[in-house]
Design a protein around this motif. Sequence first.
Motif, PDB file in Angstrom:
ATOM      1  N   GLU A   1       2.062 -36.823 -24.621  1.00  0.00           N
ATOM      2  CA  GLU A   1       2.393 -37.216 -23.259  1.00  0.00           C
ATOM      3  C   GLU A   1       1.629 -36.404 -22.214  1.00  0.00           C
ATOM      4  O   GLU A   1       1.290 -36.903 -21.152  1.00  0.00           O
ATOM      5  CB  GLU A   1       3.913 -37.050 -23.031  1.00  0.00           C
ATOM      6  CG  GLU A   1       4.779 -37.683 -24.099  1.00  0.00           C
ATOM      7  CD  GLU A   1       4.511 -39.161 -24.301  1.00  0.00           C
ATOM      8  OE1 GLU A   1       3.984 -39.786 -23.357  1.00  0.00           O
ATOM      9  OE2 GLU A   1       4.805 -39.687 -25.382  1.00  0.00           O
TER      10      GLU A   1
ATOM     11  N   PHE B   1       8.038 -47.836 -28.698  1.00  0.00           N
ATOM     12  CA  PHE B   1       8.025 -48.518 -27.407  1.00  0.00           C
ATOM     13  C   PHE B   1       7.417 -47.661 -26.292  1.00  0.00           C
ATOM     14  O   PHE B   1       7.577 -47.969 -25.109  1.00  0.00           O
ATOM     15  CB  PHE B   1       9.442 -48.946 -27.033  1.00  0.00           C
ATOM     16  CG  PHE B   1      10.026 -49.960 -27.977  1.00  0.00           C
ATOM     17  CD1 PHE B   1       9.660 -51.286 -27.892  1.00  0.00           C
ATOM     18  CD2 PHE B   1      10.903 -49.572 -28.979  1.00  0.00           C
ATOM     19  CE1 PHE B   1      10.180 -52.232 -28.770  1.00  0.00           C
ATOM     20  CE2 PHE B   1      11.431 -50.504 -29.866  1.00  0.00           C
ATOM     21  CZ  PHE B   1      11.065 -51.838 -29.760  1.00  0.00           C
ATOM     22  N   SER B   2       6.738 -46.579 -26.682  1.00  0.00           N
ATOM     23  CA  SER B   2       6.023 -45.708 -25.735  1.00  0.00           C
ATOM     24  C   SER B   2       6.925 -45.249 -24.593  1.00  0.00           C
ATOM     25  O   SER B   2       6.534 -45.249 -23.419  1.00  0.00           O
ATOM     26  CB  SER B   2       4.793 -46.448 -25.167  1.00  0.00           C
ATOM     27  OG  SER B   2       3.922 -46.832 -26.196  1.00  0.00           O
ATOM     28  N   ASN B   3       8.142 -44.849 -24.937  1.00  0.00           N
ATOM     29  CA  ASN B   3       9.103 -44.381 -23.942  1.00  0.00           C
ATOM     30  C   ASN B   3       9.101 -42.856 -23.933  1.00  0.00           C
ATOM     31  O   ASN B   3       9.587 -42.209 -24.861  1.00  0.00           O
ATOM     32  CB  ASN B   3      10.503 -44.910 -24.266  1.00  0.00           C
ATOM     33  CG  ASN B   3      11.493 -44.646 -23.153  1.00  0.00           C
ATOM     34  OD1 ASN B   3      11.733 -43.506 -22.786  1.00  0.00           O
ATOM     35  ND2 ASN B   3      12.067 -45.715 -22.617  1.00  0.00           N
TER      36      ASN B   3
ATOM     37  N   GLY C   1      11.341 -44.233 -29.574  1.00  0.00           N
ATOM     38  CA  GLY C   1      10.543 -43.833 -28.417  1.00  0.00           C
ATOM     39  C   GLY C   1       9.061 -44.000 -28.647  1.00  0.00           C
ATOM     40  O   GLY C   1       8.322 -44.454 -27.762  1.00  0.00           O
TER      41      GLY C   1
ATOM     42  N   ALA D   1      10.658 -40.550 -22.061  1.00  0.00           N
ATOM     43  CA  ALA D   1      11.942 -39.866 -21.964  1.00  0.00           C
ATOM     44  C   ALA D   1      12.658 -39.848 -23.314  1.00  0.00           C
ATOM     45  O   ALA D   1      13.242 -38.829 -23.717  1.00  0.00           O
ATOM     46  CB  ALA D   1      12.817 -40.539 -20.906  1.00  0.00           C
ATOM     47  N   THR D   2      12.615 -40.981 -24.022  1.00  0.00           N
ATOM     48  CA  THR D   2      13.280 -41.056 -25.320  1.00  0.00           C
ATOM     49  C   THR D   2      12.647 -40.094 -26.317  1.00  0.00           C
ATOM     50  O   THR D   2      13.352 -39.401 -27.065  1.00  0.00           O
ATOM     51  CB  THR D   2      13.202 -42.493 -25.864  1.00  0.00           C
ATOM     52  OG1 THR D   2      13.827 -43.387 -24.944  1.00  0.00           O
ATOM     53  CG2 THR D   2      13.909 -42.604 -27.208  1.00  0.00           C
TER      54      THR D   2
END
Length: 444
Positions: A185, A123-125, A120, A127-128
């Motif tokens: 975030e 890949f700058s995700n 996460g 939710a992950t």
Amino acid sequence: MAAPGKVGRSSGSWAKKPLGVPSGVPPPSVPLLFLCAAPIGLIACGVALVWARTAAAYDPTADPVVAATHFGVLAALSMGVLGAVHQFTPVITGRPLRSIPIARVTFVTWLVGSWMLPVGVAFSNVATVALSGVAVSVAIVLLVVNLFKPLAVGGKGPPVVGLRLSLVGAVMTVVLGAVFVGNREGDWFSFSGHIDVAMGVLGLFGWLGATYVSVAEKLWSMFLLAHVPGHAISGRLAVWTVPLATIPLCVGLMFDVTALAWVGAVVLAAGLGAHLASLVVHVRHRRRKADLHLLFIVTSSVSLVVGACLSLASSLVIADHETLGVSLAAGAIVAFAGWLLIALVGHAHKVVPFIVWTSLRARGIEKGGTGKPLMFAELYDHRLAALTYAFVVTGVALVCVGFAASVAFAVATGAVFLVATGIVITVNLSFKPTSLLFKSRRAG
């Protein structure tokens, strides 16, 4: 390599263990789940470091480097330490885990969290990363629930005290990590670079380091056949000071209180020095001749000293040369992680064969390949073990130099050696036991 025999619904121990196996230990499948996943996490760490090699040389705090670091700390080091904790807490205390199913769920949730978090971040995700934080938090809660019962026992000496303190350190690390992830975030407040260092210190010394320092007091006596006369003052000092010193050090780093951070650093250095002094005492009183296992332990201690030297150098130059200071600090973290990794790999060549041996004995496999009684040393190739030593030491050294001197090629080359370490140790510690099991099934 799941062990045979049923475990009662409320039992936290191996119900049908062979004679001679300590009471309270879980089925072999419990620690082996963690210990088998750890080298796979090391492989992922190495691959991620190759990918992050350029960022590692110029910005050690970049997301690709953070992702690789979490693979190493969570999926490799913490995974291996969790396996050791589930195995040795019952051995040290003489009391079983609260529940085997809880241990299995702990593995699954930690596995999910330790892989989702670096992916996460890389890949700058959002939710992950969020889901990984939930998974890791659940795993730590389950760990506390499962270990509370055996660790509640009194009168078992420094190792139990150290495991209690390290468990507190694990909880604190996860809490601080959750705040860090949330702020990445949500941008709740200004997060200085000191927070990153504080979280790293807490995880490496308040949780992982404290656990190793505690368990080592038992492992060294066991594997070196060392009978230390009288009370091991140095061991007791190390068990108490290493985890407790992280509190003022982390608080000082978090709030940029230099004096408090220095106090914590000095106390931590004293605790780590006591840990090394305890090793010297155990080596002096050992009754087993020098071997590869001892070389692993001594080399890991050298990595610890290198980390301390790099930390001191970083603190002295960072005010005037920030870039150099950050690079030296990154190199220090690698060296400290190398202390734990080299020790973990070395002890794995003792611990895993013992656990596998009990599992094979429980399945009725009592003879080795030569027809003689099965011995621990037959369950892995000693030449491959020596190769593993060369790989892991070279890998740690090159990655450390790469970060400290800002050399991307050194980071990448060292990472390849770490990948090789994960592959070789996985093959070496699983091939012979699997072959014996396969032959037994064919004969049956």
